[in-house]
Design a protein around this motif. Sequence first.
Motif, PDB file in Angstrom:
ATOM      1  N   LEU A  63     -11.335  -0.691  12.705  1.00  0.00           N
ATOM      2  CA  LEU A  63     -12.711  -0.344  12.716  1.00  0.00           C
ATOM      3  C   LEU A  63     -13.288   0.859  13.227  1.00  0.00           C
ATOM      4  N   VAL A  64     -12.832   1.034  14.624  1.00  0.00           N
ATOM      5  CA  VAL A  64     -13.149   2.337  15.101  1.00  0.00           C
ATOM      6  C   VAL A  64     -12.946   3.688  14.319  1.00  0.00           C
ATOM      7  N   ALA A  65     -11.697   3.620  13.707  1.00  0.00           N
ATOM      8  CA  ALA A  65     -11.037   4.746  13.050  1.00  0.00           C
ATOM      9  C   ALA A  65     -11.919   4.810  11.739  1.00  0.00           C
ATOM     10  N   GLY A  70     -16.270   8.019   9.025  1.00  0.00           N
ATOM     11  CA  GLY A  70     -17.375   7.826   8.252  1.00  0.00           C
ATOM     12  C   GLY A  70     -18.522   8.817   8.736  1.00  0.00           C
ATOM     13  N   TYR A  71     -18.377   8.658  10.404  1.00  0.00           N
ATOM     14  CA  TYR A  71     -19.365   9.682  11.082  1.00  0.00           C
ATOM     15  C   TYR A  71     -19.012  11.045  10.891  1.00  0.00           C
ATOM     16  N   VAL A  72     -18.005  11.619  10.972  1.00  0.00           N
ATOM     17  CA  VAL A  72     -17.584  12.867  10.606  1.00  0.00           C
ATOM     18  C   VAL A  72     -17.834  13.263   9.059  1.00  0.00           C
ATOM     19  N   THR A  73     -17.506  12.476   8.055  1.00  0.00           N
ATOM     20  CA  THR A  73     -17.928  12.729   6.866  1.00  0.00           C
ATOM     21  C   THR A  73     -19.570  12.732   6.610  1.00  0.00           C
ATOM     22  N   GLY A  74     -20.126  11.708   7.010  1.00  0.00           N
ATOM     23  CA  GLY A  74     -21.688  12.048   6.993  1.00  0.00           C
ATOM     24  C   GLY A  74     -22.161  12.997   7.615  1.00  0.00           C
ATOM     25  N   TYR A  75     -21.557  13.585   8.663  1.00  0.00           N
ATOM     26  CA  TYR A  75     -22.141  14.886   9.312  1.00  0.00           C
ATOM     27  C   TYR A  75     -21.914  16.025   8.451  1.00  0.00           C
TER      28      TYR A  75
END
Length: 80
Positions: A63-65, A70-75
Amino acid sequence: MDSNTAGAQYNRWNEDNINLNVAGTDPLFFTDIIRSVLRRVYNRYCTGTLGIALKVGGAVAALVAVYMIGYVTGYYVHKC
């Protein structure tokens, strides 16, 4: 068709002199050793309280991975 000819053809395919022994096989084969090791690992780490703890820990790590990906991709997608 003659019954003798049919009987000869049938008997030709009904022979019991087939040898299925393979040279070099012994009772304790390499796959048996691997199978017993994997069974011991499974019984130790996938059952009981330790198994439940490892499954929960693995689910949290996955889940953390996924969150970090998703966070890095969204950034990078919304950078501009």
